[in-house]
Every structure is written in structure tokens, then in C-alpha cells.
Design a protein around this motif. Structure first.
Motif, PDB file in Angstrom:
ATOM      1  N   LEU A 135      34.324  29.710 -11.773  1.00  0.00           N
ATOM      2  CA  LEU A 135      35.253  29.048 -12.681  1.00  0.00           C
ATOM      3  C   LEU A 135      34.765  28.308 -13.593  1.00  0.00           C
ATOM      4  CD1 LEU A 135      38.460  28.403 -12.814  1.00  0.00           C
ATOM      5  CD2 LEU A 135      37.900  26.591 -11.580  1.00  0.00           C
ATOM      6  N   VAL A 136      34.746  28.585 -14.897  1.00  0.00           N
ATOM      7  CA  VAL A 136      34.306  28.266 -16.023  1.00  0.00           C
ATOM      8  C   VAL A 136      35.198  27.515 -17.096  1.00  0.00           C
ATOM      9  CG1 VAL A 136      32.231  29.555 -15.559  1.00  0.00           C
ATOM     10  CG2 VAL A 136      33.903  30.520 -17.455  1.00  0.00           C
TER      11      VAL A 136
ATOM     12  N   VAL B 193      27.116  28.680 -17.664  1.00  0.00           N
ATOM     13  CA  VAL B 193      27.931  29.712 -17.626  1.00  0.00           C
ATOM     14  C   VAL B 193      27.183  31.265 -17.452  1.00  0.00           C
ATOM     15  CG1 VAL B 193      29.715  31.398 -18.711  1.00  0.00           C
ATOM     16  CG2 VAL B 193      29.792  28.896 -18.997  1.00  0.00           C
ATOM     17  N   ARG B 194      26.131  31.196 -18.037  1.00  0.00           N
ATOM     18  CA  ARG B 194      25.386  32.626 -17.671  1.00  0.00           C
ATOM     19  C   ARG B 194      24.814  32.749 -16.471  1.00  0.00           C
ATOM     20  NH1 ARG B 194      23.597  35.583 -21.666  1.00  0.00           N
ATOM     21  NH2 ARG B 194      23.635  33.991 -23.038  1.00  0.00           N
ATOM     22  N   MET B 195      24.260  31.616 -15.809  1.00  0.00           N
ATOM     23  CA  MET B 195      23.776  31.698 -14.377  1.00  0.00           C
ATOM     24  C   MET B 195      24.921  31.917 -13.463  1.00  0.00           C
ATOM     25  SD  MET B 195      20.590  28.993 -14.208  1.00  0.00           S
ATOM     26  CE  MET B 195      19.998  30.001 -12.671  1.00  0.00           C
ATOM     27  N   ALA B 196      26.039  31.234 -13.717  1.00  0.00           N
ATOM     28  CA  ALA B 196      27.211  31.370 -12.792  1.00  0.00           C
ATOM     29  C   ALA B 196      27.746  32.686 -12.717  1.00  0.00           C
ATOM     30  CB  ALA B 196      28.448  30.287 -13.360  1.00  0.00           C
ATOM     31  N   LEU B 197      27.867  33.234 -13.916  1.00  0.00           N
ATOM     32  CA  LEU B 197      28.357  34.738 -13.767  1.00  0.00           C
ATOM     33  C   LEU B 197      27.380  35.826 -13.467  1.00  0.00           C
ATOM     34  CD1 LEU B 197      30.547  34.483 -17.377  1.00  0.00           C
ATOM     35  CD2 LEU B 197      31.393  34.554 -14.941  1.00  0.00           C
TER      36      LEU B 197
ATOM     37  N   ARG C  41      33.339  37.682  -9.757  1.00  0.00           N
ATOM     38  CA  ARG C  41      34.438  37.859 -10.582  1.00  0.00           C
ATOM     39  C   ARG C  41      34.331  36.367 -11.100  1.00  0.00           C
ATOM     40  NH1 ARG C  41      38.859  37.520  -8.979  1.00  0.00           N
ATOM     41  NH2 ARG C  41      38.930  37.098  -6.923  1.00  0.00           N
ATOM     42  N   GLY C  42      35.132  36.320 -12.171  1.00  0.00           N
ATOM     43  CA  GLY C  42      35.104  34.815 -12.604  1.00  0.00           C
ATOM     44  C   GLY C  42      36.435  34.579 -13.540  1.00  0.00           C
ATOM     45  N   TYR C  43      37.028  33.387 -13.755  1.00  0.00           N
ATOM     46  CA  TYR C  43      38.059  32.896 -14.344  1.00  0.00           C
ATOM     47  C   TYR C  43      37.816  31.954 -15.520  1.00  0.00           C
ATOM     48  CZ  TYR C  43      40.908  34.887 -10.387  1.00  0.00           C
ATOM     49  OH  TYR C  43      41.378  35.651  -9.349  1.00  0.00           O
ATOM     50  N   VAL C  44      38.249  31.982 -16.591  1.00  0.00           N
ATOM     51  CA  VAL C  44      38.121  30.853 -17.712  1.00  0.00           C
ATOM     52  C   VAL C  44      39.282  30.031 -17.622  1.00  0.00           C
ATOM     53  CG1 VAL C  44      37.719  30.694 -20.172  1.00  0.00           C
ATOM     54  CG2 VAL C  44      36.633  32.481 -18.865  1.00  0.00           C
ATOM     55  N   LEU C  45      39.152  28.676 -17.752  1.00  0.00           N
ATOM     56  CA  LEU C  45      40.044  27.848 -17.527  1.00  0.00           C
ATOM     57  C   LEU C  45      40.222  26.808 -18.834  1.00  0.00           C
ATOM     58  CD1 LEU C  45      42.255  26.598 -15.457  1.00  0.00           C
ATOM     59  CD2 LEU C  45      40.626  25.049 -14.657  1.00  0.00           C
ATOM     60  N   GLU C  46      41.223  27.126 -19.554  1.00  0.00           N
ATOM     61  CA  GLU C  46      41.025  25.963 -20.644  1.00  0.00           C
ATOM     62  C   GLU C  46      42.612  25.120 -20.756  1.00  0.00           C
ATOM     63  OE1 GLU C  46      40.834  28.250 -24.393  1.00  0.00           O
ATOM     64  OE2 GLU C  46      38.914  29.027 -23.849  1.00  0.00           O
TER      65      GLU C  46
ATOM     66  N   ARG D 208      44.932  25.972 -17.788  1.00  0.00           N
ATOM     67  CA  ARG D 208      45.602  27.219 -17.915  1.00  0.00           C
ATOM     68  C   ARG D 208      44.243  28.346 -17.657  1.00  0.00           C
ATOM     69  NH1 ARG D 208      51.246  27.311 -19.092  1.00  0.00           N
ATOM     70  NH2 ARG D 208      51.900  25.558 -20.386  1.00  0.00           N
ATOM     71  N   ILE D 209      44.758  29.225 -16.869  1.00  0.00           N
ATOM     72  CA  ILE D 209      43.735  30.378 -16.865  1.00  0.00           C
ATOM     73  C   ILE D 209      43.852  31.365 -18.118  1.00  0.00           C
ATOM     74  CG2 ILE D 209      42.833  32.464 -15.783  1.00  0.00           C
ATOM     75  CD1 ILE D 209      43.293  30.845 -13.160  1.00  0.00           C
ATOM     76  N   VAL D 210      42.939  31.486 -18.854  1.00  0.00           N
ATOM     77  CA  VAL D 210      43.172  32.384 -20.307  1.00  0.00           C
ATOM     78  C   VAL D 210      42.416  33.561 -20.205  1.00  0.00           C
ATOM     79  CG1 VAL D 210      43.452  30.204 -21.744  1.00  0.00           C
ATOM     80  CG2 VAL D 210      41.073  31.071 -21.386  1.00  0.00           C
ATOM     81  N   LEU D 211      41.554  33.663 -19.228  1.00  0.00           N
ATOM     82  CA  LEU D 211      40.728  35.088 -19.245  1.00  0.00           C
ATOM     83  C   LEU D 211      40.398  35.125 -17.710  1.00  0.00           C
ATOM     84  CD1 LEU D 211      39.848  37.274 -21.212  1.00  0.00           C
ATOM     85  CD2 LEU D 211      37.774  35.869 -21.372  1.00  0.00           C
ATOM     86  N   GLU D 212      40.076  36.443 -17.229  1.00  0.00           N
ATOM     87  CA  GLU D 212      39.879  36.549 -15.899  1.00  0.00           C
ATOM     88  C   GLU D 212      39.213  37.848 -15.900  1.00  0.00           C
ATOM     89  OE1 GLU D 212      42.941  37.798 -12.815  1.00  0.00           O
ATOM     90  OE2 GLU D 212      44.102  36.444 -13.807  1.00  0.00           O
ATOM     91  N   GLY D 213      38.113  38.323 -14.866  1.00  0.00           N
ATOM     92  CA  GLY D 213      37.924  39.674 -14.789  1.00  0.00           C
ATOM     93  C   GLY D 213      36.490  39.741 -14.228  1.00  0.00           C
ATOM     94  N   SER D 214      35.794  40.811 -13.994  1.00  0.00           N
ATOM     95  CA  SER D 214      34.744  40.820 -13.265  1.00  0.00           C
ATOM     96  C   SER D 214      33.488  39.973 -14.075  1.00  0.00           C
ATOM     97  CB  SER D 214      34.141  42.313 -13.130  1.00  0.00           C
ATOM     98  OG  SER D 214      33.519  42.758 -14.449  1.00  0.00           O
ATOM     99  N   ALA D 215      32.572  39.514 -13.164  1.00  0.00           N
ATOM    100  CA  ALA D 215      31.554  38.700 -13.970  1.00  0.00           C
ATOM    101  C   ALA D 215      31.001  39.421 -15.153  1.00  0.00           C
ATOM    102  CB  ALA D 215      30.685  38.242 -12.941  1.00  0.00           C
ATOM    103  N   GLN D 216      30.713  40.549 -14.923  1.00  0.00           N
ATOM    104  CA  GLN D 216      29.742  41.453 -15.840  1.00  0.00           C
ATOM    105  C   GLN D 216      30.756  41.619 -17.333  1.00  0.00           C
ATOM    106  OE1 GLN D 216      26.692  42.531 -16.284  1.00  0.00           O
ATOM    107  NE2 GLN D 216      26.463  41.160 -14.356  1.00  0.00           N
ATOM    108  N   ASP D 217      32.089  41.953 -17.088  1.00  0.00           N
ATOM    109  CA  ASP D 217      33.252  41.832 -18.361  1.00  0.00           C
ATOM    110  C   ASP D 217      33.135  40.592 -19.033  1.00  0.00           C
ATOM    111  OD1 ASP D 217      33.526  44.512 -17.602  1.00  0.00           O
ATOM    112  OD2 ASP D 217      35.415  44.319 -16.730  1.00  0.00           O
TER     113      ASP D 217
END
Length: 245
Positions: A36-37, A197-201, A206-211, A214-223
Motif C-alpha cells: 500500500l503506497v 515504493v520500488r522495494m515494496a513493489l 500486488r499493490g494499491y496506490v492511496l491518495e 481514496r484508492i486511485v490505482l491497483e494492480g499487480s506489483a509489476q504493472d
């Protein structure tokens, strides 16, 4: 299809009139590492504290192993199988390393403590060396190992990690993330909030981007690593911060 280990649906959390989480929906499957970044103030720590039962949501649903945690206190949530290593480590400085670790196992049978201690010491040998030392006299990296070890003493199915690299030297961070990989291989599911963020992903599935709640982006870590939005918002800043000058 199996239900997620952790399921969050339209979760809302307020501080007075301020809406910190504005309808978060996400999930964590058993065996995953989910990152979660987001920037400071995005609501990441608020979400972790809510999952841990330290904050009560204003709305939405929070389920662990299919059961609602909305009315559960922090003590029951630990007993259900969720443990957190908090931001800022928050070890008990006037207690020894061993005493801190034993406190992490307060909900566990006494007969299991020695085995759990040995498992933590195998993961972080420095803690065995420092077992009688007061936690408040340890370095930041050692305290971070202790905070993670203390959470592991609860034998969690889900480990919540809030900024484990915060304020640590790069060589220490590498060691912490190597330990997280071992924890993952041991079958512990991880929800990771992390400024790097780089090490986390790279660690995560998978990951979620929180702003701003709100979650504004989600997907596989590679994506997410390849995402131009993530690169512009987070990875560019990391490169600038680590560039010589």
C-alpha cells in the motif's frame, strides 16, 4: 474461489469532521504480500490502525477470514491472527529485547514461547545477541527488527507492517527486506505500507496506490512498477533522493 483472508469494503474513517478514508475497498489473499503506497497524509497509517482495531470506522465493512471485525477490539483482533509492527517502531525502551518479544506473545500459551523466541532469533540473530539489552539503547535498525519480531511472536496469519524502512540506512533496509522475504516464505501473509515504493513493489505480489483517502490505482506489483503515473509520482522522487550531489 476462496474468500480473501482480509476483505475491506467501502471503508470510511473520520477524525471529527475530517474524512480520512473515503470508501476504501481492497483485499488481501492468504499467502500474498500486498503493498500500500502513497504520499504522507494519504491515509495509509489510518487504514492500518483501523484493521488493528485501534480506530473505529464510520462506515463500510472489514472482514478477516470471512468474519466481521467491525465490533472487535484490538485484543480480539490479535487473537484472531492479525499483528502489527507500527510506524516508528514503538518498542518498550525500558524493557529488554527478550521482554519486548515476550510481550508480543501475551495471547499465546506459555509453552509455545521458547519456540517462537528461537524462530525470531533465527530470523534476526542480532536480537539474540542483544536479548538482555534495554530496547531503548538499541540502534534504529535493531529496534525495527525488534518491532517486527515482537509482532511475529503473536504467530499472526496476517502481518501489518507500517513503514519498516523509515529512517534507516540503505544497508539496514536491505537486511530488513531480506527478512521480510523469509517471513513470506514461511507462509505469513503481509500487508505492507512503505515509503520505498520500488522495494515494496519488488517484494509484493500486488499493490494499491492511496491518495487523499481514496484508492486511485491497483494492480499487480509489476504493472504498478511499469505504470507511468507511479513512476512520475513516486519512483522519480526516489531516484532524486538517492542521486549523488
Amino acid at each position: 474461489m476462496n474468500a480473501p483472508l482480509l476483505a475491506i469494503e467501502n471503508l470510511q474513517v473520520r477524525y471529527g469532521h475530517i474524512e480520512a478514508l473515503k470508501g476504501i475497498s481492497m483485499h488481501v489473499d492468504a499467502g500474498e504480500v500486498v503493498a500500500l503506497v502513497g504520499a504522507n497524509g494519504a491515509g495509509k497509517t489510518t487504514l492500518m490502525r483501523t484493521i488493528s482495531g485501534l480506530l473505529k470506522p464510520a462506515g463500510g465493512e472489514l472482514k478477516f477470514k470471512g468474519r466481521s471485525l467491525l465490533r472487535a477490539g484490538a485484543d480480539r483482533i490479535v487473537r484472531e491472527g492479525i499483528a502489527q509492527s507500527p510506524e516508528g517502531r514503538r518498542v518498550f525502551g525500558t524493557l529488554s529485547v527478550a521482554e519486548n518479544l515476550r510481550l508480543g506473545a501475551y495471547a499465546r500459551p506459555e509453552r509455545e514461547l521458547d519456540q517462537s523466541l528461537n524462530e525470531v532469533y533465527a530470523l534476526f540473530p542480532r536480537l539474540r545477541e542483544r536479548s538482555k539489552q534495554l530496547a531503548g539503547t538499541m540502534s534504529g535498525g535493531e529496534q525495527q527488527m525488534l518491532a517486527i519480531g515482537r509482532a511475529l511472536m503473536a504467530r499472526p496469519q496476517l502481518l501489518l507492517l507500517d513503514e519498516p524502512s523509515l529512517g534507516l540506512a540503505p544497508i539496514i533496509v536491505k537486511g530488513i527486506f531480506k527478512a521480510l522475504e523469509q517471513i513470506r516464505k514461511g507462509g505469513v501473509t503481509i500487508l505492507l505500507v512503505e515509503q520505498n515504493v520500488r522495494m515494496a513493489l519488488k517484494l509484493a505480489d500486488r499493490g494499491y496506490v492511496l491518495e487523499v483517502g481514496r484508492i486511485v490505482l491497483e494492480g499487480s506489483a509489476q504493472d504498478l512498477l511499469r505504470s507511468s503515473a507511479v513512476q512520475a509520482a513516486y519512483l522519480g522522487a526516489e531516484r532524486a533522493a538517492t542521486a549523488p550531489g
